[in-house]
Scaffold this active site. Structure first.
Site, PDB file in Angstrom:
ATOM      1  N   GLY A  12      38.889  37.333  52.541  1.00  0.00           N
ATOM      2  CA  GLY A  12      37.851  37.901  51.676  1.00  0.00           C
ATOM      3  C   GLY A  12      36.627  36.996  51.635  1.00  0.00           C
ATOM      4  CG  ASP A  38      51.328  43.715  49.171  1.00  0.00           C
ATOM      5  OD1 ASP A  38      50.277  43.938  48.527  1.00  0.00           O
ATOM      6  OD2 ASP A  38      51.925  44.586  49.822  1.00  0.00           O
ATOM      7  CG  LEU A  39      47.263  40.718  44.808  1.00  0.00           C
ATOM      8  CD1 LEU A  39      45.752  40.790  44.685  1.00  0.00           C
ATOM      9  CD2 LEU A  39      47.843  39.838  43.713  1.00  0.00           C
ATOM     10  CB  ALA A  63      40.174  42.470  43.876  1.00  0.00           C
ATOM     11  CB  THR A  65      36.703  44.934  46.887  1.00  0.00           C
ATOM     12  OG1 THR A  65      37.050  44.918  48.272  1.00  0.00           O
ATOM     13  CG2 THR A  65      37.194  43.664  46.230  1.00  0.00           C
ATOM     14  CE1 TYR A 128      36.693  46.425  42.402  1.00  0.00           C
ATOM     15  CE2 TYR A 128      34.632  46.678  41.210  1.00  0.00           C
ATOM     16  CZ  TYR A 128      35.525  45.885  41.903  1.00  0.00           C
ATOM     17  OH  TYR A 128      35.241  44.556  42.089  1.00  0.00           O
TER      18      TYR A 128
HETATM   19  N1  LIG Z   1      32.002  41.985  46.428  1.00  0.00           N
HETATM   20  C1  LIG Z   1      31.328  42.169  45.287  1.00  0.00           C
HETATM   21  O1  LIG Z   1      30.160  42.561  45.276  1.00  0.00           O
HETATM   22  C2  LIG Z   1      32.017  41.856  43.975  1.00  0.00           C
HETATM   23  C3  LIG Z   1      31.303  42.106  42.791  1.00  0.00           C
HETATM   24  C4  LIG Z   1      31.928  41.800  41.565  1.00  0.00           C
HETATM   25  C5  LIG Z   1      33.200  41.264  41.561  1.00  0.00           C
HETATM   26  N2  LIG Z   1      33.863  41.066  42.733  1.00  0.00           N
HETATM   27  C6  LIG Z   1      35.222  40.509  42.670  1.00  0.00           C
HETATM   28  O2  LIG Z   1      35.196  39.269  43.353  1.00  0.00           O
HETATM   29  C7  LIG Z   1      36.473  39.023  43.954  1.00  0.00           C
HETATM   30  C8  LIG Z   1      36.276  38.628  45.405  1.00  0.00           C
HETATM   31  O3  LIG Z   1      35.630  39.713  46.077  1.00  0.00           O
HETATM   32  P1  LIG Z   1      35.287  39.642  47.630  1.00  0.00           P
HETATM   33  O4  LIG Z   1      33.914  40.180  47.783  1.00  0.00           O
HETATM   34  O5  LIG Z   1      35.654  38.300  48.154  1.00  0.00           O
HETATM   35  O6  LIG Z   1      36.309  40.737  48.178  1.00  0.00           O
HETATM   36  P2  LIG Z   1      36.619  41.163  49.671  1.00  0.00           P
HETATM   37  O7  LIG Z   1      35.750  40.424  50.631  1.00  0.00           O
HETATM   38  O8  LIG Z   1      36.646  42.646  49.689  1.00  0.00           O
HETATM   39  O9  LIG Z   1      38.105  40.611  49.881  1.00  0.00           O
HETATM   40  C9  LIG Z   1      39.171  41.136  49.151  1.00  0.00           C
HETATM   41  C10 LIG Z   1      40.401  40.311  49.465  1.00  0.00           C
HETATM   42  O10 LIG Z   1      41.495  40.868  48.748  1.00  0.00           O
HETATM   43  C11 LIG Z   1      42.599  40.933  49.613  1.00  0.00           C
HETATM   44  N3  LIG Z   1      43.526  41.980  49.218  1.00  0.00           N
HETATM   45  C12 LIG Z   1      43.268  43.301  49.069  1.00  0.00           C
HETATM   46  N4  LIG Z   1      44.407  43.939  48.740  1.00  0.00           N
HETATM   47  C13 LIG Z   1      45.386  43.002  48.682  1.00  0.00           C
HETATM   48  C14 LIG Z   1      46.773  43.024  48.378  1.00  0.00           C
HETATM   49  N5  LIG Z   1      47.424  44.175  48.121  1.00  0.00           N
HETATM   50  N6  LIG Z   1      47.468  41.862  48.385  1.00  0.00           N
HETATM   51  C15 LIG Z   1      46.853  40.683  48.683  1.00  0.00           C
HETATM   52  N7  LIG Z   1      45.546  40.587  48.978  1.00  0.00           N
HETATM   53  C16 LIG Z   1      44.832  41.731  48.971  1.00  0.00           C
HETATM   54  C17 LIG Z   1      42.014  41.211  50.980  1.00  0.00           C
HETATM   55  O11 LIG Z   1      42.967  40.837  51.923  1.00  0.00           O
HETATM   56  P3  LIG Z   1      42.821  41.195  53.501  1.00  0.00           P
HETATM   57  O12 LIG Z   1      41.935  40.117  54.043  1.00  0.00           O
HETATM   58  O13 LIG Z   1      44.237  41.097  53.985  1.00  0.00           O
HETATM   59  O14 LIG Z   1      42.250  42.569  53.581  1.00  0.00           O
HETATM   60  C18 LIG Z   1      40.786  40.318  50.943  1.00  0.00           C
HETATM   61  O15 LIG Z   1      41.147  39.003  51.341  1.00  0.00           O
HETATM   62  C19 LIG Z   1      37.287  40.292  43.737  1.00  0.00           C
HETATM   63  O16 LIG Z   1      38.150  40.077  42.647  1.00  0.00           O
HETATM   64  C20 LIG Z   1      36.264  41.340  43.384  1.00  0.00           C
HETATM   65  O17 LIG Z   1      36.796  42.346  42.547  1.00  0.00           O
HETATM   66  C21 LIG Z   1      33.295  41.327  43.936  1.00  0.00           C
END
Ligand SMILES: NC(=O)c1ccc[n+]([C@@H]2O[C@H](COP(=O)([O-])OP(=O)(O)OC[C@H]3O[C@@H](n4cnc5c(N)ncnc54)[C@H](OP(=O)(O)O)[C@@H]3O)[C@@H](O)[C@H]2O)c1
Length: 298
Positions: A12, A38-39, A63, A65, A128
């Protein structure tokens, strides 16, 4: 002593940023993702995967996402973002370590005209946001030893994000229609990772300080509409000889999506700044750095 920080998710945006920033800060980052963790799986499996890392602190970054797809995958979004998040926090409690849980601006409905405080009432507009809000509640119920960081509009050199999408589209089109009536705080995942390291050290150093625990807003400094953010990305890119495009501002009503987004999701970060001494840089400066880095890598 080197801090051992376990982070959920391996590829992520935030996990990748923590791996990079941690390496430069002398923190041992231990990414744990599928299939080990695995969440959507059992709480026992989640606890075992985290216990095997023997961490000093856990960052719950992984998460579901996919904001729009969540509208038709409600059960999966809640399994990962609510039940899974609660299981990670319960594992932290079992191991006797703090957890930093990452949440979102989408817990708010966006009708407040000024930046949101941590104490403002929530009201997610979509599945979400509702699943992430349920995650916050599950974390708080599992352990008092938590910091919930609500972030927003995350971009980085890694994974899928608005900045990378805009740069790609600028290479394909002369003009892009971008929503101009939704406002937020663009946040570099690298800056967020650096702030997380500050919070992590504070939590580990003060096991019983409630002033450092609870909910904190954690975003880049300064705000923008999506159209303003796009224009800044193109400005930075053009200055470096990269792709650029004209931004045509449009209202959100002209770009319908399955999930509604808040019109205002600007977050007030005063509590994070004063309690933890973690203030993130201005988004304009950080986004220029990410643009520059991506252009150099082409
Ligand atoms: N992106 C935004 O704009 C944003 C805004 C506000 C808050 N957030 C929050 O910030 C945090 C980080 O976001 P990010 O942008 O880094 O997200 P991201 O790039 O979409 O990465 C999500 C990560 O979650 C993992 N994941 C998804 N389902 C899973 C499961 N069942 N078990 C284990 N791992 C799982 C994915 O694993 P894989 O690599 O295996 O797919 C990936 O590593 C999240 O909590 C998100 O809700 C993000």
């Amino acid at each position: 002593m080197t801090l051992r920080l376990a982070v959920t998710g391996t590829s992520g945006q935030l996990a990748s940023s923590l791996i990079e920033v941690g390496a430069n800060a002398g923190v041992e980052i231990i990414p744990i993702g599928r299939p080990q963790l695995d969440l959507a799986g059992s709480s026992e499996g989640i606890a075992a995967a985290l216990a095997a890392a023997a961490p000093d602190i856990i960052v719950s970054a992984a998460a579901y996402t996919a904001v729009d797809r969540a509208e038709t995958e409600r059960d999966l979004a809640f399994a990962i973002n609510a039940t899974g998040a609660g299981a990670v926090a319960a594992a932290a409690a079992m191991l006797g370590v703090p957890v930093i849980h990452i949440s979102t601006d989408y817990v708010f409905d966006g009708r407040k005209p000024t930046p949101y405080l941590e104490t403002d009432p929530t009201g997610p507009l979509g599945v979400y946001g509702a699943s992430k809000l349920a995650g916050e509640q599950a974390v708080a119920a599992a352990t008092p030893n938590h910091a919930i960081l609500r972030t927003a509009w995350v971009y980085s050199p890694f994974g899928n994000n608005f900045l990378r999408t805009m740069l790609r589209l600028a290479g394909e089109r002369d003009e892009l229609r971008v929503v101009a009536d939704q406002y937020g705080n663009p946040t570099s995942a690298l800056d967020l990772a650096a702030a997380i390291l500050v919070v992590a050290r504070n939590l580990v150093a003060t096991p019983d300080d409630p002033g450092l625990r609870g909910i904190f807003h954690a975003t880049g400094t300064g705000d923008a509409s999506w159209a303003e953010f796009a224009a800044a990305i193109f400005h930075a890119s053009a200055a470096l000889g990269g792709p650029t495009a004209k931004v045509k501002p449009i209202p959100a009503t002209a770009y319908p999506t399955p999930a509604a987004r808040p019109a205002n999701s600007r977050l007030d970060t005063t509590r994070l700044n004063t309690a933890h001494g973690a203030r993130m840089p201005a988004w304009r400066q950080s986004s220029e750095q990410v643009v520059s880095r991506l252009l150099k890598a082409r």
